[in-house]
Design an enzyme around this catalytic site. Structure first.
Site, PDB file in Angstrom:
ATOM      1  N   ARG A 301      -7.437   3.926  -3.291  1.00 38.07           N
ATOM      2  CA  ARG A 301      -7.270   2.478  -3.376  1.00 38.07           C
ATOM      3  C   ARG A 301      -8.258   1.926  -4.394  1.00 38.07           C
ATOM      4  NH1 ARG A 301      -3.184   3.452  -1.514  1.00 38.07           N
ATOM      5  NH2 ARG A 301      -2.079   2.554   0.268  1.00 38.07           N
ATOM      6  N   GLN A 330      -2.606  -5.553  -6.608  1.00 35.96           N
ATOM      7  CA  GLN A 330      -1.426  -4.917  -7.172  1.00 35.96           C
ATOM      8  C   GLN A 330      -0.234  -5.852  -7.024  1.00 35.96           C
ATOM      9  OE1 GLN A 330      -2.522  -0.187  -6.582  1.00 35.96           O
ATOM     10  NE2 GLN A 330      -0.683  -0.982  -5.680  1.00 35.96           N
TER      11      GLN A 330
END
Length: 395
Positions: A301, A330
């Site tokens: 991540r 994102q």
């Protein structure tokens, strides 16, 4: 519900159409409204399910197994609708006017992926009065406020194991790309250039290098197994040691203290989930303690890293190469500094969404939905939040 709609239709016809339309027209309108009510009818067990995926556009038709996109919808639309459930799929997920926001108040199930995550905040959870189940089609549920979900009595689950092979293979590829200084050579070719020295001065063999994985769960173990034939020195850090027989088989050594492991590594691979303990784990101070010229691969991540600290270390050369496919947020905004830092091999979030992985996480999502409709438990390893308790990796 449709009976209520029918009664409302009768009142509408009686109050607005009477005296305006001929009786035959009134009856025609009434029949149309009754039919609409039946179409919209929700049986007692029916659910409103919303899926949030990325759009494939012209690529959707290029592969019949492309299921992880809006157009593919995990391949479950016909199955869901045949059982009387409502299935809405969108890529519009952010902001108060988004398509997702419109459905938050009355949806029962929200499906999302790590590749185009629907961020489920505590505020959204409060608005979602009917919400019961949050499913991640893939692995990694950190786009959800897990504590808020637990406090609200929601179930959160993901398709554990669905894309571990895909991600581990991708990590191995990225290690080799960085070690061999591959990208500058590729860019030379497409630009019509030829300068071997500009590549060779910082290209190395993988053999003999020390590779450390921060996190040795399913993906970390698979990566180390795949690295064994390269004759690397393998180190790992995790909350728990791996099975002693596997540890011996792959020749991996455990390091309980992360800060003792990191300076030993030529290559660091991030394989730990994003939790409150790992958020910002690699900040400026920790990065400064890494070996100068270290290579980092992060498919875990983006928020595990301090964004600006990584960009600065790449610019100074302290990090000789950084590769991964995870960003925060994102999709990554155009101004994200990782797009422009030197010696990177970044991509959009693709490692876990190969077609093979899509088939696995689509099947896993369908299986959990089927169990949910039947009131059955999921496979234990799929649970991230159950009965108010977070899975151990998120505690």
């Amino acid at each position: 519900m449709w009976r209520v709609a029918s009664k409302q239709a009768i009142r509408v016809v009686g109050s607005t159409a009477a005296g305006v339309l001929p009786l035959s027209k009134q009856l025609h309108v009434l029949r149309g409204l009754l039919l609409l009510g039946k179409i919209l009818q929700a049986s007692p067990g029916s659910k409103k399910i919303v899926g949030v995926f990325y759009k494939a556009n012209e690529y959707a038709a290029k592969n019949p197994n492309f299921l992880g996109c809006v157009e593919g919808g995990l391949g479950i639309r016909e199955w869901l609708e045949s059982q009387g459930h409502q299935y809405i799929v969108t890529d519009d997920k952010d902001g108060p006017d988004s398509e997702l926001e419109k459905h938050i108040p009355d949806l029962h199930v929200l499906i999302s992926t790590p590749f185009h995550p629907a961020y489920v905040t505590a505020e959204r959870i409060k608005k979602a009065k009917n919400l019961q189940l949050l499913l991640t089609a893939g692995i990694g549920s950190d786009h959800i406020d897990l504590q808020a979900a637990a406090d609200a009595g929601l179930t959160v689950a993901e398709v554990t194991g669905s894309n571990v092979v895909s991600v581990a293979e991708d990590e191995l590829m990225r290690i080799l790309i960085l070690v061999r200084n591959f990208l500058p050579g590729y860019h030379q070719v497409i630009k019509g250039e030829w300068n071997v020295a500009a590549i060779a001065y910082r290209a190395y063999d993988l053999e003999g290098k020390t590779v450390g994985t921060v996190g040795a769960g399913r993906i970390g173990k698979l990566l180390m197994q795949r690295l064994k034939p390269f004759n690397c020195n393998l180190l790992y850090h995790d909350r728990l040691k791996i099975d002693p027989e596997l540890e011996k088989e792959i020749g991996a050594k455990y390091e309980e203290d992360l800060d003792k492991l990191l300076p030993k590594c030529d290559i660091i691979v991030i394989n730990t989930p994003l939790t409150e303990k790992t958020r910002g784990l690699f900040d400026k101070e920790r990065i400064s303690k890494l070996k100068k010229g270290v290579l980092i691969v992060n498919n875990a991540r983006g928020a595990i890293m301090d964004t600006q600290a990584v960009a600065d270390a790449c610019s100074s050369g302290h990090i000789a190469g950084y590769s991964g496919d995870v960003w925060y947020p994102q999709p990554a905004p155009k101004e994200h500094p990782w797009r422009y830092m030197p010696n990177h091999a970044m991509t959009p979030h693709i490692s876990g969404t190969t077609i093979d992985a899509q088939l696995r996480y689509a099947a896993g999502t369908k299986d959990m939905l089927d169990r949910y409709f039947k009131g059955e438990d999921f496979p234990p390893q799929h649970y991230i939040v159950k009965e108010g308790k977070l899975a151990s990796q998120y505690q």
